[in-house]
Design a protein around this motif. Structure first.
Motif, PDB file in Angstrom:
ATOM      1  N   ILE B 630      23.141   1.586  -6.535  1.00 10.44           N
ATOM      2  CA  ILE B 630      23.459   1.375  -7.950  1.00 10.44           C
ATOM      3  C   ILE B 630      22.493   2.160  -8.823  1.00 10.44           C
ATOM      4  O   ILE B 630      22.896   2.809  -9.786  1.00 10.44           O
ATOM      5  N   ALA B 631      21.202   2.097  -8.397  1.00 11.45           N
ATOM      6  CA  ALA B 631      20.183   2.809  -9.170  1.00 11.45           C
ATOM      7  C   ALA B 631      20.512   4.295  -9.208  1.00 11.45           C
ATOM      8  O   ALA B 631      20.429   4.942 -10.249  1.00 11.45           O
ATOM      9  N   SER B 632      20.902   4.785  -8.047  1.00 10.03           N
ATOM     10  CA  SER B 632      21.230   6.213  -7.976  1.00 10.03           C
ATOM     11  C   SER B 632      22.431   6.521  -8.861  1.00 10.03           C
ATOM     12  O   SER B 632      22.449   7.516  -9.592  1.00 10.03           O
ATOM     13  N   GLN B 633      23.410   5.625  -8.798  1.00  8.97           N
ATOM     14  CA  GLN B 633      24.609   5.793  -9.645  1.00  8.97           C
ATOM     15  C   GLN B 633      24.205   5.786 -11.119  1.00  8.97           C
ATOM     16  O   GLN B 633      24.643   6.622 -11.908  1.00  8.97           O
ATOM     17  N   THR B 634      23.337   4.801 -11.431  1.00  3.39           N
ATOM     18  CA  THR B 634      22.901   4.661 -12.820  1.00  3.39           C
ATOM     19  C   THR B 634      22.209   5.946 -13.268  1.00  3.39           C
ATOM     20  O   THR B 634      22.449   6.440 -14.360  1.00  3.39           O
ATOM     21  N   ASN B 635      21.384   6.428 -12.382  1.00  2.26           N
ATOM     22  CA  ASN B 635      20.656   7.669 -12.665  1.00  2.26           C
ATOM     23  C   ASN B 635      21.632   8.796 -12.966  1.00  2.26           C
ATOM     24  O   ASN B 635      21.502   9.531 -13.940  1.00  2.26           O
ATOM     25  N   LEU B 636      22.627   8.873 -12.075  1.00  4.50           N
ATOM     26  CA  LEU B 636      23.621   9.923 -12.233  1.00  4.50           C
ATOM     27  C   LEU B 636      24.328   9.770 -13.581  1.00  4.50           C
ATOM     28  O   LEU B 636      24.498  10.732 -14.336  1.00  4.50           O
ATOM     29  N   LEU B 637      24.689   8.510 -13.845  1.00  2.68           N
ATOM     30  CA  LEU B 637      25.377   8.227 -15.104  1.00  2.68           C
ATOM     31  C   LEU B 637      24.482   8.623 -16.281  1.00  2.68           C
ATOM     32  O   LEU B 637      24.954   9.232 -17.237  1.00  2.68           O
ATOM     33  N   ALA B 638      23.218   8.246 -16.147  1.00  5.34           N
ATOM     34  CA  ALA B 638      22.272   8.537 -17.224  1.00  5.34           C
ATOM     35  C   ALA B 638      22.193  10.038 -17.472  1.00  5.34           C
ATOM     36  O   ALA B 638      22.223  10.516 -18.598  1.00  5.34           O
ATOM     37  N   LEU B 639      22.103  10.785 -16.331  1.00  7.52           N
ATOM     38  CA  LEU B 639      22.038  12.241 -16.462  1.00  7.52           C
ATOM     39  C   LEU B 639      23.277  12.766 -17.177  1.00  7.52           C
ATOM     40  O   LEU B 639      23.200  13.559 -18.114  1.00  7.52           O
TER      41      LEU B 639
END
Lengths: 150, 1090
Positions: B630-639
């Motif tokens: 999820i964190a990675s997804q969130t990161n991706l989303l954030a980017l």
């Protein structure tokens, strides 16, 4: 005037792309291999209904091949009206770089092969190589690329 | 020793040979090289010098000769122009002609007359014949004679050029008056030279002719001629003079620089010499022909030097060249014999050879001496080392003086020699020590030279060990000796005693046998009596005995039963105790089992819990992975959000401005409308409020001239929009008279105060003018920032996502650690569970085993208890039986008492006898046994004695042997004294035994007093150590005496004179005692001295 750059990693180096040129960043998804395509083209993938070619930047930069990790990303950019994905080791962050912190590329390294390097940015003591991904491919290569998705 | 070491080394391999060679090479090689190079250089130089010398001689001579002839030609020339001679010549011609005319003669005839007057009269100046010729001759002759003398000519001629008559000569030889044109002299040298000069019309002409034999004596002659002209150029005559050869010879024979064999000579084209040889006694001028290589070369015009043979056939160094004299084709040769020319080289070579020989001799001698000096000591050392190598420390055969010289050198060899001397000393010392030890003296002390002195240390250790060993052996031997002595004594005594015992026992046996026999007889008689009585007693006795036996049996039974009962009771109580113990054990084990069970359950529970925990942690791991994802997804989303924001920001900056512009246009339009509706005065305050209410930064309204009349900003009032088309605000002016339209400007500095504003304008609607609204740049950027803010938020979101990803990673790591730990714990738990299970099963086994034991013990206990009870019952039954038997027995006893009493007496007697017989028989048997045993014992004792004797002998031998080692002065004496003492005491017992006939002694058994152990010591080491000690000296006499007496005693005994032999015994005893007492005294003294 500040510019924002998307920082990504290849091998141990950090590279920066102007955020305006980036369409989006996606995780590595299924890539369909294509016959008779240039060596650096990994294949094509379906990006929300749009078929885009995927380019392996490692191959393009003549870096050794590695195994895909959970950090591996595809940076989607527009190149002369064609969307294309660039496979990179990781996308780490988006940074704002004041214009003063950007040095033009050294004339020593600027040649046809390195025309896509637009400058060197200093961010927190790190040196980031700024790229214009739309220039990563030569004109002929871009035509190839258009042929791939056409 | 190898064969090589024994052989004499070949000279080349020997040090002396190598040294010699080295010296010679070192000394001579450079000498030879330098010598050869020097010689070669010198030879070249000398050769060059000789050649140069010869060349210079040749060239000097050439120059001299050339100048000589040139001078002479010049002389001729000068003389021919001499006015006196010219006048003389003219006068001569006239005089001869006039005289001839006068006398009617031809000039030749006239000359013949003069010849007759003057010929061969060289000193006659005027014949005084009155002729004109004589008058003229008188004048001329004096002058010309002087000229000839001064110039050194042979002769001088004046010849008529027309007639060719020699009108005058100084010498007045045959040629005087000769006709050189037609006469006999025309073909001579003189004729030739005259013709040459006469034919020349050149007033400066002068010539020379080569030497040729001339005149009556055919002597070599050369002539120089010059024509004589008068002042009008008329040729009068010819002046000729004859050259002397002396001058040339003098020049050529001048031997300066030519040493002994050198010469220079001239040759002509005919190869004949033109000078006299220096070495010829005869004249060689025009006689000696020189037809050599150098002569030919010189005549060919060559110049050079060569080694060749000269005209005499000798080897010469020849320098040659042609001579440059006009009219003469000559050459000059300078030659010197090769032998002499190069004699300096030969001498140098000889000198060098001699020097070489001398130096070689010196070097050889010197190096031989040095090599000898160095190798001599080495030879001595080698010889000494060889002797030492074969163990000869005395260095037999080595020249002591040479060795001493070698060792006392002050160089390295001397040091080696000194070291070697020390080695020899060391070796000698060791050898002496070894010698001393070999002699048996262990008292020697060796000081090791160093802690590395293996030899010395080993030696020392050996001596110490040997000393200790010998001491030990000595002690042991002494001990053995004493013990065996004692044993012998005891054995002897016991032998004697057993003999006695045996004897006595035998006697007793004999007695007891006799006794038995008589008793047996008596017994037999009594038996018969008894039998009779027994018949009577038998009945009663049988009854009594039956009752008795019954009683005995019951008694025995009772005893047995009692024993059984006691035993049973004991074992019952024992087994009860065992059972109790076993029970207690069982209880304990049961408790243990229960405890184990509890532990097992607890452990199992714990294991289960931990396993559950493991499962849970695995689940948590999955959750963490999910978090990570999820964190990675969130990161991706954030980017992506950041990208989107940035893109949007960039994109919409323009749009925002457009939008803003449009918004402002709308607002300006609204204001225009507002102004139509609301006519009248509009205070600035109104606009300010309006601006504030509508979020507009600036409102300006102009009149029809473009001057601001209303504004929220009072400072702007009165500003007129410029009419300059280049001005940025000019655009707005266009709006003044328009009814529609708008002007939208991007942010720029406004001209009034330079602030950054975005302005939009529309025409006024109520009347001509402009409605202008402006947005300050900050407002615009705020506007845009609101969009950009999204990017910031996205970035924050991304950062948060990164953080959470990091946290998730940490958690994952922690959980992984926990998982590992839990897995370890589970494994450990499993292990301990297994161990507990094993423990439990073991405890179970132990418990059941104990239970079994308990059961068995209880069974046994029960059985034993049963037995005990039975035994008790039996006992009481037996007691009862016993009682009844006793009652019966009592009655029977009473019955039998009488019979018993009767038989008792007889039986008692018989029994007594019987017992006596049996006892005496037993006695006899025992005595026999004893006797046998005593016999055996006696035999054994004898063997023991023998053994003891041999042991004693061995011990004595050992002591003797040990005594050879000199441990410490006196110590071996102490060791031996006892032996000596015993040896001489033994003589007493031996003599006694001999006299008692128990022992045979022969004279050979008795050693000489010097040969016995004491004697050997006394006259050997004893003498050395204690020679002058009184107690020691005192020992000699009694010792000698004892040997003498014992010998006499044995002799007497063996010759049958026993009485005499017995008479010696007291003497033997007293002497022996005396020796012993002396030995005792010595021993005591030595012990004290220790």
């Amino acid at each position: 005037m500040e510019n924002q750059f998307v920082i990504f990693k290849l091998e141990e180096e950090h590279y920066g792309v102007n955020i305006v040129t980036v369409e989006s960043i996606i995780k590595v998804q299924e890539i369909t291999k294509m016959p008779h395509v240039p060596d650096f083209v990994e294949g094509i993938t379906n990006l929300r209904g749009v078929v885009i070619p995927v380019i392996d930047l490692r191959k393009r930069f003549s870096l050794p091949q590695t195994v895909e990790t959970k950090d591996t990303r595809i940076i989607v950019v527009e190149m002369n009206g064609v969307m294309a994905g660039m496979v990179v080791d990781a996308v780490t962050e988006v940074v704002r770089v004041p214009e003063d912190n950007i040095e033009p590329p050294s004339p020593m390294v600027s040649s046809v092969d390195t025309a896509f390097i637009t400058g060197i940015a200093k961010v927190d003591k790190r040196l980031i190589i700024l790229l214009d991904l739309s220039k990563v491919l030569t004109g002929a290569e871009k035509e190839h690329l258009q042929a791939v998705v056409a | 020793m190898t064969a090589r070491a024994q052989q004499k080394l070949p000279f080349r391999q020997s040090l002396r040979g190598k040294l010699l060679l080295a010296f010679i090479v070192v000394a001579l090689l450079p000498l030879i090289v330098v010598g050869i190079i020097g010689l070669w250089k010198a030879q070249t130089a000398l050769q060059t010098a000789a050649i140069n010398n010869l060349i210079s001689v040749r060239d000097i001579k050439t120059a001299q000769v050339e100048s000589f002839f040139v001078e002479r030609i010049k002389d001729a020339h000068v003389l021919a122009q001499n006015p006196f001679i010219v006048d003389g010549m003219r006068s001569l011609n006239l005089v001869v002609q006039s005289d001839a005319n006068r006398n009617g003669n031809t000039p030749a005839e006239q000359m013949a007359k003069y010849v007759a007057l003057y010929q061969n009269k060289a000193n006659l100046a005027n014949a005084k014949d009155g002729s004109a010729y004589s008058a003229l001759h008188g004048q001329l002759h004096i002058y010309l004679q002087k000229i000839v003398e001064n110039y050194g000519f042979y002769d001088l001629f004046l010849i008529n050029a027309q007639t060719g008559l020699v009108e005058y000569t100084v010498a007045k030889g045959d040629d005087y008056g000769a006709d050189l044109k037609h006469g006999s002299y025309a073909g001579t040298n003189l004729g030739k030279v005259f013709q040459l000069a006469a034919n020349s019309n050149d007033p400066n002409f002068a010539t020379i002719v080569d030497f040729a034999p001339y005149g009556p004596q055919h002597l070599p002659a050369s002539f120089v001629a010059a024509p004589i002209f008068d002042g009008n150029g008329t040729k009068l005559g010819v002046l000729v003079f004859q050259l002397p050869i002396d001058e040339i010879n003098r020049l050529m024979s001048e031997s300066h620089g030519l040493s002994k064999t050198g010469e220079t000579y001239l040759i002509g084209a005919d190869k004949l010499m033109r000078s006299d040889s220096r070495f010829s006694t005869e004249n060689t001028f025009l006689k000696q022909k020189v037809d050599t290589a150098s002569a030919n070369a010189a005549l060919m015009g060559e110049t050079g030097v060569r080694l060749t043979e000269n005209y005499a056939g000798k080897k010469v160094l020849s320098a040659y060249r042609s001579v440059d004299i006009p009219g003469l084709d000559w050459a000059i040769l300078a030659e010197i014999e090769q032998r002499e020319a190069f004699s300096a080289i030969t001498q140098l070579f000889q000198f060098v050879v001699i020097m070489f020989a001398i130096i070689i001799g010196l070097v050889l001698g010197g190096s031989y001496f040095v090599a000898n000096q160095m190798t001599q000591p080495l030879h001595v050392l080698t010889a000494a080392a060889k002797r030492l190598a074969v163990g000869d420390a005395a260095l037999t055969g080595v020249d002591e003086n040479a060795a001493q010289k070698a060792f006392s050198r002050r160089d390295e060899l001397g040091i080696v020699g000194h070291a070697f001397q020390e080695l020899i000393l060391y070796f000698n010392e060791m050898a002496n020590a070894a010698q001393t030890i070999a002699d048996g003296n262990l008292a020697v002390q060796i000081e090791p030279r160093s802690d590395k002195d293996v030899f010395g240390i080993a030696f020392n250790r050996m001596i110490t060990d040997l000393r200790e060993l010998v001491g030990q052996v000595s002690g042991m031997a002494e001990y053995v000796s004493t013990a065996s002595q004692r044993l012998t004594t005891v054995a002897t005594t016991s032998g004697q005693t057993t003999q006695h015992v045996t004897d006595t026992i035998e006697q007793i046996a004999e007695g007891s046998t006799a006794q038995t026999n008589s008793i047996e007889k008596a017994s037999h008689t009594v038996d018969q009596v008894v039998k009779a009585i027994e018949g009577v007693a038998a009945g009663a006795q049988e009854q009594a005995s039956a009752a008795n036996r019954t009683m005995e049996m019951t008694q025995q039974l009772d005893n047995i039963i009692q024993t059984v009962a006691r035993n049973a009771q004991q074992s019952a109580s024992g087994s009860a105790q065992a059972a109790e113990t076993a029970r207690a054990g069982a209880t304990t084990i049961e408790e243990a089992i229960t405890g184990m069970g509890t532990i097992k359950t607890k452990v199992e529970q714990a294991a289960q819990k931990i396993q559950e925990m493991g499962k849970w942690s695995a689940k948590i791991g999955k959750i963490v992975a999910a978090i990570d994802d999820i964190a990675s997804q969130t990161n991706l989303l954030a980017l992506n959000a950041a990208i989107e924001a940035a893109r949007t920001g960039a994109h919409s900056r323009q749009q925002i401005e457009t939008l803003l512009g449009q918004l402002l246009v709308v607002q300006a339009g609204l204001l225009a409308e507002l102004m139509v509706q609301r006519e009248g005065e509009y205070p600035n305050d109104y606009w300010r409020q309006l601006a504030h209410a509508t979020n507009i930064d600036n409102i300006c309204i102009t009149d029809d001239d473009g001057v601001i009349v209303f504004s929220d900003d009072a400072s702007l009032l009165g500003f007129r929009f410029p009419e300059d088309p280049n001005d940025q605000a000019f655009e707005f002016r266009k709006l003044i008279h328009m009814s529609e339209g708008s002007v939208i400007q991007s942010i720029q500095q406004r001209s009034i105060d330079g602030q950054l504003y975005k302005y939009v304008g529309v025409p006024r609607k109520d009347k001509p003018g402009i409605v202008q609204v402006g947005f300050h740049a900050t407002s615009v950027s705020q506007f845009q920032l609101q969009v950009g803010g999204f990017a910031v938020v996205a970035d924050e979101v991304r950062k948060l996502a990164e953080k959470s990803a990091g946290a998730a990673k940490e958690i994952a790591q922690l959980i992984q650690t926990i998982q590992t730990t839990v897995a370890d714990a589970v494994a450990a738990m499993d292990e301990s569970t297994r161990e507990v299970e094993v423990g439990t099963s073991l405890a179970d086994e132990a418990g059941s085993a104990l239970q079994n034991i308990l059961q068995v013990v209880e069974t046994v206990s029960a059985q034993v208890s049963g037995i005990a009870a039975a035994a008790d019952e039996m006992r009481s039954a037996a007691d009862e039986l016993n009682n009844s038997v006793e009652t019966v027995s009592a009655v029977i006893e009473e019955n039998t008492a009488a019979a018993e009493e009767m038989t008792a007496g007889a039986t008692a007697v018989s029994d007594e006898l019987e017992s006596i017989v049996s006892i005496s028989e037993e006695n006899t048997a025992i005595i026999q046994d004893i006797s046998d045993t005593a016999e055996e014992m006696h035999r054994q004792v004898k063997e023991t004695i023998t053994a003891a004797h041999s042991l004693s002998d061995m011990a004595d031998n050992l002591i003797t042997l040990v005594s050879h080692f000199h441990l410490e002065t006196g110590s071996e004496v102490l060791a031996q004294v006892d032996m000596f003492r015993r040896a001489h005491l033994t003589w007493v017992t031996n003599v006694e035994s001999m006299l008692a006939g128990k022992m045979h002694l022969s004279e050979d058994d008795i050693s000489d007093h010097t040969a016995c152990a004491l004697g050997e010591w006394f006259y050997g080491r004893g003498q050395e150590d204690f020679g002058s000690w009184e107690p020691f000296i005192a020992l000699e006499t009694p010792h000698m005496e004892l040997h003498r007496i014992v010998t006499a005693c044995v002799q007497a005994y063996n010759s049958g004179n026993i009485t005499k032999a017995q008479a010696y015994l007291p003497q033997v005893e007293s002497l022996s005692a005396e020796i012993v007492s002396h030995l005792d005294a010595m021993e005591q003294a030595l012990q004290h001295s220790e």
